[in-house]
Motif scaffolding. Structure first.
Motif, PDB file in Angstrom:
ATOM      1  N   MET A 244      -5.199   0.252  -4.045  1.00 30.33           N
ATOM      2  CA  MET A 244      -3.789  -0.137  -4.172  1.00 30.33           C
ATOM      3  C   MET A 244      -3.111   0.501  -5.381  1.00 30.33           C
ATOM      4  N   SER A 245      -3.792   0.557  -6.525  1.00 25.15           N
ATOM      5  CA  SER A 245      -3.160   1.089  -7.734  1.00 25.15           C
ATOM      6  C   SER A 245      -2.841   2.575  -7.587  1.00 25.15           C
ATOM      7  N   TYR A 246      -3.557   3.260  -6.727  1.00 22.16           N
ATOM      8  CA  TYR A 246      -3.310   4.682  -6.463  1.00 22.16           C
ATOM      9  C   TYR A 246      -2.230   4.861  -5.403  1.00 22.16           C
ATOM     10  N   LEU A 247      -2.333   4.111  -4.323  1.00 24.17           N
ATOM     11  CA  LEU A 247      -1.475   4.339  -3.166  1.00 24.17           C
ATOM     12  C   LEU A 247      -0.093   3.717  -3.288  1.00 24.17           C
ATOM     13  N   LEU A 248      -0.023   2.478  -3.777  1.00 18.73           N
ATOM     14  CA  LEU A 248       1.253   1.768  -3.753  1.00 18.73           C
ATOM     15  C   LEU A 248       2.334   2.472  -4.585  1.00 18.73           C
ATOM     16  N   PRO A 249       2.071   2.897  -5.837  1.00 22.57           N
ATOM     17  CA  PRO A 249       3.125   3.586  -6.589  1.00 22.57           C
ATOM     18  C   PRO A 249       3.575   4.889  -5.931  1.00 22.57           C
ATOM     19  N   ARG A 250       2.667   5.567  -5.265  1.00 19.93           N
ATOM     20  CA  ARG A 250       3.013   6.823  -4.617  1.00 19.93           C
ATOM     21  C   ARG A 250       3.866   6.605  -3.369  1.00 19.93           C
ATOM     22  N   ILE A 251       3.750   5.436  -2.772  1.00 18.09           N
ATOM     23  CA  ILE A 251       4.500   5.138  -1.555  1.00 18.09           C
ATOM     24  C   ILE A 251       5.856   4.523  -1.868  1.00 18.09           C
TER      25      ILE A 251
END
Length: 256
Positions: free
Chosen positions: A140-147
């Motif tokens: 989540m910490s990788y994907l959510l900010p990028r999305i």
């Protein structure tokens, strides 16, 4: 599986498809099988019943294990949540999350690891982790900010508030919002569109976009050239797209 499309349904509806140890292991095994099955061109993830996935199951007994673990397991830097995120994110086949209800915690992360998210009006998202005295995991910490951007990501993580379907569409968590009764039909329609196109090009398109997050502009231009070279290895599909255009007929791509 039908028409080169695999549908993976988390099937613990009485627990809103919460991830216990058996379900976690089944998910890893299924992802491994689908990654290596050339008969699969797109994968849909969804949940049985009222939920997509409510995250890790905290209601059952703690899992029992052997007194002494093998060294390989003791030194494995991944937890099951890391393995889950990696299994879905690196499955290579285009993936669609059909979000039919709550997606919380590791279940939210599972949806994030998919390439496209389609939801019904019953879709809801909740990070949950901070309420459990935890920071985000399962990617989540990788994907959510990028999305959704860093500000939106921290808003959702630090407040653990519930995001409804309309807001999810507005901030980019969902790509499409459809009536609940049409959710799986819409997911299948999108998967069929993808499956009808050259499968090697689909794999490389997915891969090149993922790698763009880590590359600078010049490195990404080189990545694109490399990906195109791999696409051209499917010489029959390269020939077929030209022949179909000249003959004014739908192409039939084989991935070869």
């Amino acid at each position: 599986m039908a028409d080169d499309i695999a549908t993976v349904t988390l099937n613990r509806p009485e627990k809103l498809n919460a991830l216990n140890r058996p379900l976690q292991q089944e998910l890893l095994e299924v992802c491994h099988q689908l990654k290596h099955d050339d008969g699969v061109r797109a994968v849909i993830f969804t949940g049985a019943g009222r939920g997509f996935c409510s995250g890790a199951d905290l209601s059952g007994p703690l899992p029992e294990g052997p007194d002494r673990l093998p060294w390989q397991q003791l030194t494995d830097e991944d937890s099951w949540v890391g393995r889950q995120a990696r299994a879905v994110y690196t499955i290579d086949k285009p993936t669609i999350a059909a979000v039919n209800g709550i997606a919380a915690g590791a279940g939210f992360s599972l949806a994030l690891a998919c390439d496209i998210r389609i939801g019904s009006e019953q879709a809801r998202f909740k990070t949950v982790f901070i309420e459990r005295n935890l920071s985000p995991d399962s990617g989540m910490s990788y994907l959510l900010p990028r999305i959704v951007g860093q500000g939106n990501a921290l808003d959702l993580i630090l407040t653990s508030r519930t995001v409804d379907a309309d807001e999810a569409l507005r901030i980019g968590l969902l790509q499409r919002l459809v009536p609940h009764e049409r959710l799986l039909d819409e997911a299948r329609a999108v998967a069929q569109q993808i499956a009808a196109l050259p499968p090697i090009a689909a794999i490389m398109s997915r891969r090149v976009v993922q790698r763009a997050w880590e590359n600078d502009f010049d490195a990404q231009l080189r990545e694109e050239i490399h990906a195109i070279a791999i696409c051209r290895r499917a010489v029959n599909d390269a020939r077929e797209q030209r022949q179909a255009f000249l003959e004014k007929r739908p192409p039939r791509f084989t991935g070869s």
